[in-house]
Design an enzyme around this catalytic site. Structure first.
Site, PDB file in Angstrom:
ATOM      1  N   SER A 153     -43.385 -11.873   7.771  1.00  0.00           N
ATOM      2  CA  SER A 153     -42.112 -11.288   7.360  1.00  0.00           C
ATOM      3  C   SER A 153     -41.506 -11.975   6.138  1.00  0.00           C
ATOM      4  CB  SER A 153     -41.141 -11.410   8.541  1.00  0.00           C
ATOM      5  OG  SER A 153     -39.801 -11.382   8.087  1.00  0.00           O
ATOM      6  N   GLY A 154     -41.069 -11.183   5.190  1.00  0.00           N
ATOM      7  CA  GLY A 154     -40.405 -11.730   4.004  1.00  0.00           C
ATOM      8  C   GLY A 154     -39.088 -12.393   4.373  1.00  0.00           C
ATOM      9  N   LEU A 155     -38.366 -11.755   5.295  1.00  0.00           N
ATOM     10  CA  LEU A 155     -37.089 -12.331   5.733  1.00  0.00           C
ATOM     11  C   LEU A 155     -37.324 -13.697   6.386  1.00  0.00           C
ATOM     12  CD1 LEU A 155     -34.053 -12.220   6.433  1.00  0.00           C
ATOM     13  CD2 LEU A 155     -34.670 -10.958   8.507  1.00  0.00           C
TER      14      LEU A 155
ATOM     15  N   ASP B 224     -33.498 -13.637   1.272  1.00  0.00           N
ATOM     16  CA  ASP B 224     -34.613 -12.672   1.227  1.00  0.00           C
ATOM     17  C   ASP B 224     -34.468 -11.817  -0.037  1.00  0.00           C
ATOM     18  OD1 ASP B 224     -36.764 -11.107   1.939  1.00  0.00           O
ATOM     19  OD2 ASP B 224     -35.697  -9.993   3.501  1.00  0.00           O
TER      20      ASP B 224
ATOM     21  N   ASP C 168     -45.681  -8.827   4.497  1.00  0.00           N
ATOM     22  CA  ASP C 168     -44.543  -8.089   3.970  1.00  0.00           C
ATOM     23  C   ASP C 168     -44.461  -8.502   2.495  1.00  0.00           C
ATOM     24  OD1 ASP C 168     -42.082  -7.211   3.188  1.00  0.00           O
ATOM     25  OD2 ASP C 168     -40.942  -8.449   4.605  1.00  0.00           O
TER      26      ASP C 168
ATOM     27  N   ASP D 276     -42.850  -7.397  -0.015  1.00  0.00           N
ATOM     28  CA  ASP D 276     -41.643  -6.969  -0.752  1.00  0.00           C
ATOM     29  C   ASP D 276     -41.998  -5.827  -1.713  1.00  0.00           C
ATOM     30  OD1 ASP D 276     -40.259  -8.819   0.688  1.00  0.00           O
ATOM     31  OD2 ASP D 276     -40.208 -10.338  -0.891  1.00  0.00           O
TER      32      ASP D 276
ATOM     33  N   GLU E  20     -42.714  -2.210  -0.582  1.00  0.00           N
ATOM     34  CA  GLU E  20     -41.598  -1.280  -0.401  1.00  0.00           C
ATOM     35  C   GLU E  20     -41.121  -0.734  -1.742  1.00  0.00           C
ATOM     36  OE1 GLU E  20     -39.565  -4.695   1.482  1.00  0.00           O
ATOM     37  OE2 GLU E  20     -37.759  -4.068   0.403  1.00  0.00           O
TER      38      GLU E  20
ATOM     39  N   LYS F 236     -35.893  -7.802  -4.817  1.00  0.00           N
ATOM     40  CA  LYS F 236     -35.445  -6.895  -3.752  1.00  0.00           C
ATOM     41  C   LYS F 236     -34.280  -7.492  -2.950  1.00  0.00           C
ATOM     42  CE  LYS F 236     -36.284  -7.686   0.035  1.00  0.00           C
ATOM     43  NZ  LYS F 236     -37.259  -7.768   1.142  1.00  0.00           N
TER      44      LYS F 236
ATOM     45  N   ASN G  54     -32.758  -7.484   1.162  1.00  0.00           N
ATOM     46  CA  ASN G  54     -33.152  -7.131   2.529  1.00  0.00           C
ATOM     47  C   ASN G  54     -32.526  -5.790   2.902  1.00  0.00           C
ATOM     48  OD1 ASN G  54     -32.559  -7.205   5.669  1.00  0.00           O
ATOM     49  ND2 ASN G  54     -34.339  -8.485   5.248  1.00  0.00           N
ATOM     50  N   SER G  55     -33.266  -5.010   3.657  1.00  0.00           N
ATOM     51  CA  SER G  55     -32.847  -3.645   3.975  1.00  0.00           C
ATOM     52  C   SER G  55     -31.550  -3.580   4.788  1.00  0.00           C
ATOM     53  CB  SER G  55     -33.964  -2.938   4.737  1.00  0.00           C
ATOM     54  OG  SER G  55     -35.137  -2.958   3.970  1.00  0.00           O
TER      55      SER G  55
ATOM     56  N   ARG H  64     -44.140   1.274   2.048  1.00  0.00           N
ATOM     57  CA  ARG H  64     -42.905   1.287   2.849  1.00  0.00           C
ATOM     58  C   ARG H  64     -41.871   2.160   2.154  1.00  0.00           C
ATOM     59  NH1 ARG H  64     -39.965  -4.232   4.831  1.00  0.00           N
ATOM     60  NH2 ARG H  64     -37.775  -3.628   4.577  1.00  0.00           N
TER      61      ARG H  64
ATOM     62  N   HIS I  66     -38.705   2.955   7.312  1.00  0.00           N
ATOM     63  CA  HIS I  66     -37.692   2.003   7.774  1.00  0.00           C
ATOM     64  C   HIS I  66     -36.345   2.696   7.953  1.00  0.00           C
ATOM     65  CE1 HIS I  66     -36.563  -1.831   8.986  1.00  0.00           C
ATOM     66  NE2 HIS I  66     -36.327  -2.438   7.837  1.00  0.00           N
TER      67      HIS I  66
END
Ligand code: SPV
Ligand code: MG
Length: 546
Positions: free
Chosen positions: A42-44, A54, A81, A83, A110, A116, A118-119, A155, A186
């Site tokens: 995970s990027g986060l 992130d 992930d 990004d 993504e 980027k 975080n979503s 993504r 997502h």
């Protein structure tokens, strides 16, 4: 099976599969041990474990470093992930090549802009990438891979950015045409409506991956029924570790001691297990030279030492001071000087007075009626119970006495010997003989005077009452048993003490028995560098020696 092939199987299998987040080698191993067939890097979580945001604050090569540890620590495939691919199509190509080199099975990129966000940050105010440009990135990645099973997941962030289903589908289709192996759809809603609507319209054009972090209350069966390919638990190891660390830190700060947390945290042994310490131990035994071998020592110190008179009323001889510290303390220094820390001392007379730090103690409470061999047996028994797996077999053993002072040099020559059993013999034996003191005189296969360089010398017989013409030297009281023979040695000692009068036997009885049964007891000749403290006169000499 290759990790890439395994991941492709997970992605394309008709059953719902689960990936667990990990953010370093340790968490990746934990995820694999829990049973997960694959890992979400995970990027986060990776940015969070670095303590940064992130937002591509950690460079892509820093992420790559983490991935290498994760990949080395596990056997299951890792989906990175990735990004936005850390740049344009060109950066994406290089990323894919590097991931393949580091054993990462797949990457997810993504359709947002570098750097980027975080979503789940900034609501829908998330600019999306140009669709055509993103398609070029997917194509470039697919063209760069050399392993046909390496997967690229596209993504779609259309829902996150506040665009509707139509835009999500339009983009997903474009990414499919560009060569993506799967779509990650997502959503930041607390219900699965968006992802379910997408899946319904999308059908099975490509496998669909979801990340139900926000719609976590949805029963997993709903995802299974909808035909999703993979569910990612995206950040849950990091979040559980975080809470545990906060609690521990607060408790430690408040209580200023370890009592209330020790039982609630993993034992250090668990850390070692996860790190694979056992494998390293095995490898060390296989590859390290003898000097790196483990050695343990037994010091026989149960006797009072009546010859020292008043000095040994309150304490045993081994605790009588020489040069300001007990004899035993000099002995321990000698062992420590040779890198030997595992020392077991057999105490008997006034045992409570034998209390130096960093030693193991074994008590021979029958010290008055038993000989050295019985003390040795007790020590060997206790080492075996300490080490039921018999790793002791891997450690060399040195046996010596609680009243023999020595220079570390003696231990070094003993440890260098390539024989199974080795003793050190002083060629200057006449003085002991002239003074009529008790000594273990030795007869050897070759006297020192006739020794030719390189010829091994063996023990023939050892006795305090050896005829003069047979004496070649005096045993200094050191015996080294090679690791592979320690178990056999223990059995021999056990057998001997069971014989009639066996409990009263001394070390030389054991050595003679080994020789008569055909075992080679190698003799190393040397002179001086040791002394045996038997009398008050010896104590004066000992003060000079130390
Ligand atoms: C991540 O784990 O870094 C993800 C998933 O990208 S999420 O944080 O839900 O966007
Ligand atoms: Mg991410």
């Amino acid at each position: 099976m290759k990790k890439t092939t395994r991941f492709k199987q997970l992605l394309t299998s008709p059953t719902l599969e689960f990936l667990c987040e990990a953010h370093n080698g340790l968490s990746a191993k934990i995820a694999e041990e829990a049973g997960f067939p694959g890992i979400w890097a995970s990027g986060l979580s990776i940015s969070a474990q670095f303590g940064v945001r992130d937002s591509n604050e950690a460079s892509w090569t820093q992420v790559l470093e983490v991935l290498e540890f994760m990949s080395d620590a596990t056997t299951v495939p890792i989906l990175l992930d990735g990004d936005t691919g850390y740049g344009n199509f060109n950066n994406m190509r290089r990323l894919v090549r590097k991931l393949e080199q580091r054993g990462v099975a797949a990457v997810c990129i993504e359709d947002k802009l570098f750097p980027k966000t975080n979503s789940f940050v900034h609501g829908t105010a998330q600019p999306l990438a140009d669709m055509e440009e993103f398609c070029g990135k997917i194509k470039a990645g697919k063209d760069a891979q050399t392993d046909p099973d390496f997967c690229i997941i596209a993504r779609v962030e259309a829902f996150i950015a506040g665009w509707g289903l139509k835009e999500a589908l339009r983009r997903a289709e474009a990414y499919r045409r560009a060569g993506a192996d799967g779509i990650l759809i997502h959503s930041a809603l607390s219900v699965p409506d968006e992802v379910l609507a997408f899946k319904k319209e999308w059908g099975d054009r490509l496998p669909v991956v979801i990340v139900p972090t926000k719609y976590y209350t949805t029963p997993t069966e709903v995802f299974r029924q909808a035909g999703f390919s993979i569910v990612i638990w995206a950040n849950h190891l990091l979040r559980s570790a975080l809470l545990a660390m906060q609690k521990t830190a607060a408790t430690l700060y408040r209580e200023q001691n370890l009592l209330s947390i020790e039982d609630r945290i993993a034992p250090v042994s668990e850390v070692f297990r996860l790190q694979g310490q056992e494998e390293l131990d095995r490898a060390e035994r296989l590859y390290l030279p003898a000097s790196g071998r483990k050695v343990e020592a037994i010091v026989l110190a149960a006797a009072r030492g009546t010859e020292l008179g008043d000095l040994t009323v309150e304490k045993p001889k081994t605790m009588v001071e020489v040069g300001g510290q007990p004899i035993l303390s000099h002995i321990v220094d000698g062992y420590n000087g040779a890198g030997i820390k595992e020392i077991t001392v057999v105490r008997g007379y006034r045992k409570e007075k034998v209390d130096l730090p960093n030693l193991r103690f074994v008590d021979n409470d029958a010290y008055g009626e038993t000989g050295e061999l019985w003390s040795l047996k007790l020590a060997l028994d206790s080492l075996r119970t300490l080490d039921p797996k018999n790793e002791k077999e891997e450690k060399d053993l040195i046996v010596s006495y609680g009243d023999v002072l020595f220079r570390t040099y003696i231990l070094q020559i003993l440890l260098d010997s390539d024989a199974d059993y080795t003793i050190v013999v002083d060629v200057n034996w006449q003085e002991s003989r002239n003074r009529g003191r008790f000594a273990d005189f030795t007869q050897c296969s070759e006297p020192f005077s006739r020794l030719r360089f390189g010829n091994p010398v063996g023990l023939v017989r050892m006795s305090p009452s050896l005829p003069l013409e047979q004496i070649h030297g005096e045993w200094m009281g050191f015996l080294r048993v090679r690791s592979s023979k320690v178990q056999e040695f223990h059995t021999q000692v056990d057998r001997l003490v069971c014989e009639d009068g066996g409990k009263q036997l001394r070390m030389h009885d054991l050595l003679n028995r080994l020789v008569t049964e055909g075992t080679e007891v190698r003799v190393l000749y040397t002179t001086g560098n040791w002394m045996d403290v038997d009398s008050v006169e010896d104590l004066i000499l000992a003060a000079q020696f130390v």
